[in-house]
Write a protein that holds these residues in place. Structure first.
Motif, short mmCIF file in Angstrom:
data_model
loop_
_atom_site.label_atom_id
_atom_site.label_comp_id
_atom_site.label_asym_id
_atom_site.label_seq_id
_atom_site.Cartn_x
_atom_site.Cartn_y
_atom_site.Cartn_z
N GLU A 139 0.83 -1.21 0.00
CA GLU A 139 0.00 0.00 0.00
C GLU A 139 0.86 1.26 0.00
O GLU A 139 0.49 2.25 -0.62
CB GLU A 139 -0.97 -0.01 1.18
CG GLU A 139 -2.12 -0.96 0.96
CD GLU A 139 -3.32 -0.67 1.83
OE1 GLU A 139 -3.48 0.47 2.31
OE2 GLU A 139 -4.13 -1.61 2.02
N LEU A 140 1.99 1.22 0.68
CA LEU A 140 2.90 2.37 0.63
C LEU A 140 3.37 2.61 -0.80
O LEU A 140 3.43 3.75 -1.26
CB LEU A 140 4.11 2.13 1.54
CG LEU A 140 3.96 2.54 2.98
CD1 LEU A 140 5.16 2.07 3.79
CD2 LEU A 140 3.79 4.03 3.13
N ALA A 141 3.69 1.55 -1.50
CA ALA A 141 4.16 1.69 -2.87
C ALA A 141 3.03 2.10 -3.81
O ALA A 141 3.21 2.98 -4.66
CB ALA A 141 4.78 0.38 -3.34
N TYR A 142 1.86 1.49 -3.65
CA TYR A 142 0.75 1.76 -4.56
C TYR A 142 0.24 3.20 -4.42
O TYR A 142 -0.01 3.87 -5.41
CB TYR A 142 -0.39 0.78 -4.29
CG TYR A 142 -1.54 0.95 -5.25
CD1 TYR A 142 -1.48 0.44 -6.53
CD2 TYR A 142 -2.69 1.62 -4.88
CE1 TYR A 142 -2.52 0.58 -7.42
CE2 TYR A 142 -3.74 1.78 -5.75
CZ TYR A 142 -3.65 1.27 -7.02
OH TYR A 142 -4.68 1.43 -7.90
N TYR A 143 0.06 3.65 -3.20
CA TYR A 143 -0.48 4.99 -2.98
C TYR A 143 0.61 6.06 -2.93
O TYR A 143 0.31 7.23 -2.74
CB TYR A 143 -1.31 5.04 -1.69
CG TYR A 143 -2.59 4.26 -1.81
CD1 TYR A 143 -3.60 4.67 -2.65
CD2 TYR A 143 -2.77 3.09 -1.10
CE1 TYR A 143 -4.77 3.94 -2.78
CE2 TYR A 143 -3.93 2.35 -1.21
CZ TYR A 143 -4.93 2.79 -2.06
OH TYR A 143 -6.08 2.06 -2.18
N ARG A 144 1.85 5.64 -3.10
CA ARG A 144 3.00 6.57 -3.07
C ARG A 144 2.95 7.44 -1.81
O ARG A 144 3.12 8.65 -1.86
CB ARG A 144 3.05 7.43 -4.32
CG ARG A 144 3.28 6.62 -5.56
CD ARG A 144 3.45 7.51 -6.76
NE ARG A 144 3.59 6.69 -7.95
CZ ARG A 144 2.69 6.60 -8.89
NH1 ARG A 144 1.56 7.27 -8.80
NH2 ARG A 144 2.90 5.84 -9.95
N ASN A 145 2.71 6.78 -0.71
CA ASN A 145 2.58 7.47 0.57
C ASN A 145 3.96 7.78 1.12
O ASN A 145 4.80 6.89 1.24
CB ASN A 145 1.79 6.59 1.54
CG ASN A 145 1.35 7.31 2.77
OD1 ASN A 145 2.10 8.06 3.35
ND2 ASN A 145 0.11 7.10 3.16
N ASN A 146 4.20 9.02 1.46
CA ASN A 146 5.49 9.43 2.01
C ASN A 146 5.37 9.81 3.48
O ASN A 146 6.18 10.57 3.97
CB ASN A 146 6.05 10.62 1.21
CG ASN A 146 6.44 10.20 -0.19
OD1 ASN A 146 6.91 9.08 -0.39
ND2 ASN A 146 6.24 11.07 -1.16
N ASN A 147 4.37 9.30 4.15
CA ASN A 147 4.17 9.60 5.56
C ASN A 147 5.31 8.98 6.37
O ASN A 147 5.49 7.75 6.37
CB ASN A 147 2.81 9.06 6.02
CG ASN A 147 2.42 9.55 7.37
OD1 ASN A 147 3.25 9.81 8.22
ND2 ASN A 147 1.11 9.67 7.58
N SER A 148 6.07 9.81 7.05
CA SER A 148 7.24 9.32 7.78
C SER A 148 6.85 8.41 8.95
O SER A 148 7.58 7.47 9.27
CB SER A 148 8.09 10.48 8.27
OG SER A 148 7.35 11.28 9.16
N SER A 149 5.72 8.67 9.58
CA SER A 149 5.32 7.82 10.70
C SER A 149 4.95 6.41 10.22
O SER A 149 5.25 5.43 10.90
CB SER A 149 4.16 8.44 11.48
OG SER A 149 3.03 8.56 10.68
N VAL A 150 4.35 6.31 9.04
CA VAL A 150 4.03 4.99 8.49
C VAL A 150 5.32 4.24 8.15
O VAL A 150 5.46 3.06 8.44
CB VAL A 150 3.12 5.11 7.24
CG1 VAL A 150 2.87 3.75 6.62
CG2 VAL A 150 1.80 5.77 7.60
N ARG A 151 6.26 4.94 7.56
CA ARG A 151 7.56 4.32 7.23
C ARG A 151 8.30 3.89 8.49
O ARG A 151 8.94 2.84 8.51
CB ARG A 151 8.39 5.26 6.40
CG ARG A 151 7.77 5.51 5.03
CD ARG A 151 8.79 5.92 4.01
NE ARG A 151 8.16 6.12 2.72
CZ ARG A 151 7.93 5.14 1.85
NH1 ARG A 151 8.26 3.92 2.13
NH2 ARG A 151 7.36 5.41 0.69
N HIS A 152 8.21 4.68 9.54
CA HIS A 152 8.85 4.33 10.81
C HIS A 152 8.19 3.09 11.41
O HIS A 152 8.89 2.19 11.93
CB HIS A 152 8.77 5.52 11.77
CG HIS A 152 9.60 5.35 12.98
ND1 HIS A 152 9.06 5.04 14.20
CD2 HIS A 152 10.94 5.44 13.17
CE1 HIS A 152 10.02 4.94 15.09
NE2 HIS A 152 11.18 5.19 14.51
N LEU A 153 6.86 3.03 11.36
CA LEU A 153 6.16 1.85 11.86
C LEU A 153 6.49 0.61 11.04
O LEU A 153 6.64 -0.49 11.58
CB LEU A 153 4.64 2.08 11.86
CG LEU A 153 4.11 3.04 12.91
CD1 LEU A 153 2.62 3.29 12.70
CD2 LEU A 153 4.36 2.52 14.31
#
Length: 185
Positions: A139-153
């Motif tokens: 989902e991070l790749a598909y939605y191109r989400n750059n939310n740092s908290s999601v990446r940290h989790l």
């Protein structure tokens, strides 16, 4: 004369028995009201989990625990701004982060009942954690989400995936909830 006395009495009884019309809500209003109620309930659950966690003396305080507090604060501001879906998802993510911290410290979740432990339970937990972490990466790749908290989790979940699969699964689910809150569905 007697007939004239009965007419106001009959009219009074007829008016007293008719129900007062209730205001009709549209389906959209009912849906928004239900969503507001769910957001408020999730907020209360997350705050209860935070209070319970603060009451314990944890031996292991992970770095990602502060993200739960930030998510809870953001959820409260979303609730006040009437962004109910985002508030519900962020509060749910905060609750899952608090639950992951409890599991990491060996604290039981919910009711404690003696259950027969299955020998394949750890393999099942590892599989479920692997699925959730993979889903979060996708989902991070598909939605191109750059939310740092999601990446940290995600990083924390990957690190805990082998030795603490339940914690990894909870963190990945929290990351998925944050993505849902960001995209709005």
């Amino acid at each position: 004369m007697k007939q004239l006395l009965w007419i106001p009495l009959v009219l009074g009884l007829a008016l007293a028995q008719t129900p007062i019309p209730t205001p009709v809500q549209s389906p959209a209003q009912r849906s928004e009201q239900r969503l507001a109620q769910k957001a408020t309930q999730e907020m209360a659950k997350a705050q209860a989990a935070k209070s319970y966690l603060q009451g314990l003396r944890l031996g292991n305080t992970p770095a990602w625990l502060s993200q739960g507090d930030a998510l809870l604060t953001k959820a409260q501001s979303d609730l006040q701004a009437q962004r109910y879906f985002a508030a519900k998802e962020r509060a749910d993510a905060a609750k899952k982060i608090y639950e992951a911290a409890l599991i990491l410290n060996g604290q039981p979740l919910g009711r404690t009942t003696k259950k027969a432990t299955r020998p394949d339970k750890s393999a099942e937990q590892a599989y479920r954690a692997q699925q959730k972490v993979g889903r979060l990466e996708a989902e991070l790749a598909y939605y191109r989400n750059n939310n740092s908290s999601v990446r940290h989790l995600l990083g924390a979940a990957k690190g805990l995936q082998t030795n603490q699969p339940e914690v990894a699964r909870k963190l990945a689910e929290a990351g998925l909830d944050i993505i849902k809150a960001d995209r709005g569905f």
